[in-house]
Design a protein around this motif. Structure first.
Motif, PDB file in Angstrom:
ATOM      1  N   ALA A  12       0.832  -1.211   0.000  1.00 11.58           N
ATOM      2  CA  ALA A  12       0.000   0.000   0.000  1.00 11.58           C
ATOM      3  C   ALA A  12       0.861   1.253   0.000  1.00 11.58           C
ATOM      4  O   ALA A  12       0.554   2.236  -0.702  1.00 11.58           O
ATOM      5  CB  ALA A  12      -0.934  -0.011   1.213  1.00 11.58           C
ATOM      6  N   LEU A  13       1.946   1.240   0.761  1.00 19.33           N
ATOM      7  CA  LEU A  13       2.841   2.400   0.795  1.00 19.33           C
ATOM      8  C   LEU A  13       3.537   2.602  -0.541  1.00 19.33           C
ATOM      9  O   LEU A  13       3.658   3.734  -1.022  1.00 19.33           O
ATOM     10  CB  LEU A  13       3.867   2.245   1.925  1.00 19.33           C
ATOM     11  N   GLU A  14       3.989   1.517  -1.154  1.00 18.35           N
ATOM     12  CA  GLU A  14       4.626   1.630  -2.471  1.00 18.35           C
ATOM     13  C   GLU A  14       3.660   2.207  -3.501  1.00 18.35           C
ATOM     14  O   GLU A  14       4.029   3.092  -4.279  1.00 18.35           O
ATOM     15  CB  GLU A  14       5.123   0.259  -2.939  1.00 18.35           C
ATOM     16  N   GLU A  15       2.425   1.714  -3.502  1.00 16.36           N
ATOM     17  CA  GLU A  15       1.437   2.204  -4.460  1.00 16.36           C
ATOM     18  C   GLU A  15       1.131   3.682  -4.241  1.00 16.36           C
ATOM     19  O   GLU A  15       1.047   4.462  -5.183  1.00 16.36           O
ATOM     20  CB  GLU A  15       0.152   1.377  -4.370  1.00 16.36           C
ATOM     21  N   ASP A  16       0.998   4.085  -3.003  1.00 16.48           N
ATOM     22  CA  ASP A  16       0.718   5.481  -2.702  1.00 16.48           C
ATOM     23  C   ASP A  16       1.888   6.370  -3.125  1.00 16.48           C
ATOM     24  O   ASP A  16       1.683   7.438  -3.718  1.00 16.48           O
ATOM     25  CB  ASP A  16       0.434   5.666  -1.207  1.00 16.48           C
ATOM     26  N   ALA A  17       3.110   5.954  -2.830  1.00 13.43           N
ATOM     27  CA  ALA A  17       4.290   6.742  -3.204  1.00 13.43           C
ATOM     28  C   ALA A  17       4.410   6.838  -4.724  1.00 13.43           C
ATOM     29  O   ALA A  17       4.732   7.897  -5.263  1.00 13.43           O
ATOM     30  CB  ALA A  17       5.553   6.126  -2.606  1.00 13.43           C
ATOM     31  N   ARG A  18       4.131   5.746  -5.409  1.00 16.19           N
ATOM     32  CA  ARG A  18       4.161   5.746  -6.884  1.00 16.19           C
ATOM     33  C   ARG A  18       3.124   6.735  -7.430  1.00 16.19           C
ATOM     34  O   ARG A  18       3.425   7.540  -8.308  1.00 16.19           O
ATOM     35  CB  ARG A  18       3.880   4.330  -7.393  1.00 16.19           C
ATOM     36  N   THR A  19       1.918   6.678  -6.877  1.00 14.09           N
ATOM     37  CA  THR A  19       0.848   7.584  -7.306  1.00 14.09           C
ATOM     38  C   THR A  19       1.217   9.041  -7.030  1.00 14.09           C
ATOM     39  O   THR A  19       0.862   9.933  -7.793  1.00 14.09           O
ATOM     40  CB  THR A  19      -0.467   7.218  -6.582  1.00 14.09           C
ATOM     41  N   ALA A  20       1.965   9.279  -5.955  1.00 11.61           N
ATOM     42  CA  ALA A  20       2.403  10.635  -5.601  1.00 11.61           C
ATOM     43  C   ALA A  20       3.585  11.098  -6.457  1.00 11.61           C
ATOM     44  O   ALA A  20       4.071  12.215  -6.272  1.00 11.61           O
ATOM     45  CB  ALA A  20       2.774  10.689  -4.129  1.00 11.61           C
ATOM     46  N   GLY A  21       4.051  10.257  -7.380  1.00 12.72           N
ATOM     47  CA  GLY A  21       5.122  10.648  -8.292  1.00 12.72           C
ATOM     48  C   GLY A  21       6.524  10.358  -7.796  1.00 12.72           C
ATOM     49  O   GLY A  21       7.502  10.848  -8.372  1.00 12.72           O
TER      50      GLY A  21
END
Length: 159
Positions: free
Chosen positions: A104-113
């Protein structure tokens, strides 16, 4: 399990942070992690903090990321997302919670650029090292407060 976004100064986050600090102190025979963390570092969109709750609504796992936007003398690079305070209480270990929070953290960080996820752990945390290496993290140049410590182990993964 229910994973929720919370602030780093949320009472449950403070409780779990105290527990992980006690574990660090016991494993390394010191005062725990002295890296400065401000709750605002985990505020979206430049960070995120998560807690997993069990069926009785007890906090059982935690983790967060904070962004780095400038190259620093501590070794951070622009676009880094740094994992912080990954922890699962002893009675909930082995249930896959750390892996779920990490994803979940990886996906959120990816989405945040963010460009890459980085983390620092220690040689007395073999469970953490096993989680990260099995999740695609590779050793990288040391960074952060503990970069000059022999026991420090740093890892990175492209997002």
């Amino acid at each position: 399990m229910n994973i929720r976004r919370v602030s780093f100064d949320h009472p449950d986050a403070v409780k779990l942070n105290d527990q992980v600090q006690a574990e660090y102190a016991a494993r390394y025979n010191d005062d725990g992690d002295v890296t400065h963390l401000d709750p605002a570092m985990f505020d979206p969109p430049s960070g995120l903090y998560l807690i997993a709750y069990d069926e009785q609504d007890r906090p059982v796992a935690t983790g967060g990321w904070r962004g780095h936007d400038e190259e620093s003398e501590e070794g951070y690079l622009p676009g880094d997302a740094e994992l912080k305070r990954m922890y699962v209480v002893e009675e909930a270990r082995g249930l896959g919670l750390a892996r779920r929070i990490l994803a979940a953290l990886e996906e959120d960080a990816r989405t945040a650029g963010r460009i890459r996820m980085v983390l620092e752990t220690g040689d007395r945390q073999p469970e953490a090292i096993a989680l990260y290496t099995s999740s695609g993290y590779e050793p990288c140049e040391k960074f952060g407060y503990y970069r000059h410590f022999e026991s420090s182990r740093c890892f990175a993964k492209s997002l």
